[in-house]
Design an enzyme around this catalytic site. Sequence first.
Site, PDB file in Angstrom:
ATOM      1  N   ASP A 178     -31.218   6.723  15.458  1.00 25.00           N
ATOM      2  CA  ASP A 178     -30.677   7.700  14.505  1.00 25.00           C
ATOM      3  C   ASP A 178     -31.640   8.900  14.451  1.00 25.00           C
ATOM      4  O   ASP A 178     -31.620   9.734  15.343  1.00 25.00           O
ATOM      5  CB  ASP A 178     -30.514   6.978  13.163  1.00 25.00           C
ATOM      6  CG  ASP A 178     -29.837   7.806  12.099  1.00 25.00           C
ATOM      7  OD1 ASP A 178     -29.052   8.689  12.446  1.00 25.00           O
ATOM      8  OD2 ASP A 178     -30.082   7.565  10.897  1.00 25.00           O
ATOM      9  N   GLY A 231     -31.350  -5.828  12.890  1.00 30.48           N
ATOM     10  CA  GLY A 231     -30.146  -5.185  13.448  1.00 30.48           C
ATOM     11  C   GLY A 231     -29.801  -5.550  14.880  1.00 30.48           C
ATOM     12  O   GLY A 231     -28.649  -5.495  15.278  1.00 30.48           O
ATOM     13  N   LYS A 233     -27.118   8.170  17.968  1.00 29.57           N
ATOM     14  CA  LYS A 233     -26.565   9.255  17.135  1.00 29.57           C
ATOM     15  C   LYS A 233     -27.404  10.496  17.392  1.00 29.57           C
ATOM     16  O   LYS A 233     -28.240  10.861  16.561  1.00 29.57           O
ATOM     17  CB  LYS A 233     -26.751   8.879  15.648  1.00 29.57           C
ATOM     18  CG  LYS A 233     -25.590   8.259  14.937  1.00 29.57           C
ATOM     19  CD  LYS A 233     -25.936   8.211  13.429  1.00 29.57           C
ATOM     20  CE  LYS A 233     -25.224   7.086  12.748  1.00 29.57           C
ATOM     21  NZ  LYS A 233     -25.689   6.919  11.333  1.00 29.57           N
ATOM     22  N   ARG A 270     -23.232  -7.403   8.481  1.00 25.56           N
ATOM     23  CA  ARG A 270     -23.808  -7.662   9.810  1.00 25.56           C
ATOM     24  C   ARG A 270     -22.913  -8.577  10.643  1.00 25.56           C
ATOM     25  O   ARG A 270     -22.963  -8.568  11.868  1.00 25.56           O
ATOM     26  CB  ARG A 270     -25.182  -8.337   9.679  1.00 25.56           C
ATOM     27  CG  ARG A 270     -26.266  -7.468   9.065  1.00 25.56           C
ATOM     28  CD  ARG A 270     -27.629  -8.134   9.280  1.00 25.56           C
ATOM     29  NE  ARG A 270     -28.667  -7.600   8.406  1.00 25.56           N
ATOM     30  CZ  ARG A 270     -29.414  -6.537   8.708  1.00 25.56           C
ATOM     31  NH1 ARG A 270     -29.227  -5.892   9.829  1.00 25.56           N
ATOM     32  NH2 ARG A 270     -30.352  -6.117   7.876  1.00 25.56           N
TER      33      ARG A 270
HETATM   34  P1  IMP Z   1     -34.141   5.900  12.643  1.00 27.77           P
HETATM   35  O1  IMP Z   1     -35.590   5.640  12.427  1.00 27.77           O
HETATM   36  O2  IMP Z   1     -33.612   7.008  11.740  1.00 27.77           O
HETATM   37  O3  IMP Z   1     -33.774   6.169  14.089  1.00 27.77           O
HETATM   38  O4  IMP Z   1     -33.370   4.657  12.088  1.00 27.77           O
HETATM   39  C1  IMP Z   1     -33.222   3.528  12.800  1.00 27.77           C
HETATM   40  C2  IMP Z   1     -32.751   2.370  11.938  1.00 27.77           C
HETATM   41  O5  IMP Z   1     -31.986   2.796  10.813  1.00 27.77           O
HETATM   42  C3  IMP Z   1     -31.818   1.523  12.767  1.00 27.77           C
HETATM   43  O6  IMP Z   1     -32.540   0.557  13.475  1.00 27.77           O
HETATM   44  C4  IMP Z   1     -30.902   0.952  11.715  1.00 27.77           C
HETATM   45  O7  IMP Z   1     -31.446  -0.253  11.200  1.00 27.77           O
HETATM   46  C5  IMP Z   1     -30.849   1.995  10.620  1.00 27.77           C
HETATM   47  N1  IMP Z   1     -29.629   2.828  10.734  1.00 27.77           N
HETATM   48  C6  IMP Z   1     -29.523   4.099  11.158  1.00 27.77           C
HETATM   49  N2  IMP Z   1     -28.248   4.534  11.136  1.00 27.77           N
HETATM   50  C7  IMP Z   1     -27.514   3.480  10.704  1.00 27.77           C
HETATM   51  C8  IMP Z   1     -26.100   3.284  10.475  1.00 27.77           C
HETATM   52  O8  IMP Z   1     -25.232   4.155  10.687  1.00 27.77           O
HETATM   53  N3  IMP Z   1     -25.748   2.045  10.033  1.00 27.77           N
HETATM   54  C9  IMP Z   1     -26.639   1.040   9.804  1.00 27.77           C
HETATM   55  N4  IMP Z   1     -27.955   1.186  10.003  1.00 27.77           N
HETATM   56  C10 IMP Z   1     -28.394   2.398  10.443  1.00 27.77           C
HETATM   57 MG    MG Z   2     -30.986  -1.686   9.323  1.00 30.40          MG
END
Ligand code: IMP
Ligand code: MG
Length: 177
Positions: free
Chosen positions: A101, A43, A129, A163
Amino acid sequence: MLNDIEKVLISEEELEASVAEIGRRISEDYRDKDPIFVGVLKGCFIFMADLMRHVDIKCSMDFMAVSSYSGTSSTGAVKINKDLSEDIEGRHIIIVEDILDSGMTLSYLKGYLMNRRPASISIATLMDKPSRRKADVYADYSCFEVPDAFVVGYGLDYNEHYRNLPYIGILKSEIYN
Ligand code: IMP
Ligand code: MG
């Protein structure tokens, strides 16, 4: 605009301006510290490439690949698919992420890297977020705070697609329902 996109949330111009600003701030904060930027694949790839061109200090770059996601919901489990190739002991680390996230991924990654005794670890994320946070982790540098919607483009995917979009868009809900 691609037909699968509901609307553009962050335009190319907005991305360019904010990424440049974060690059300048990091350059001020890390002057003479020779930091290692650690990009979290896949990402980060567009954000990091643009960010680095606004960083004007001596530094190096490395990459990790982790997986925690399939589809749109977090499982909480983090798997290291590619580890660092540089030794980070005593070094200043800046983790470069696409989006913070739930925070589960970065919280795990920070702990994992902390075990190797770096001088410091900070987090630079393109998007934050905060409404979805589960882990106690925050961004030191964040370009945009975004609402609780699934976003794609500028490196971010939905099942490996989108992407390549030059902007951040919100996906039409019928695509993932
Ligand atoms: P976390 O562990 O929930 O903070 O997730 C982090 C990873 O989830 C990020 O590095 C993204 O690859 C993916 N992710 C979280 N939200 C989104 C979104 O809205 N779109 C695309 N990928 C997301
Ligand atoms: Mg991802």
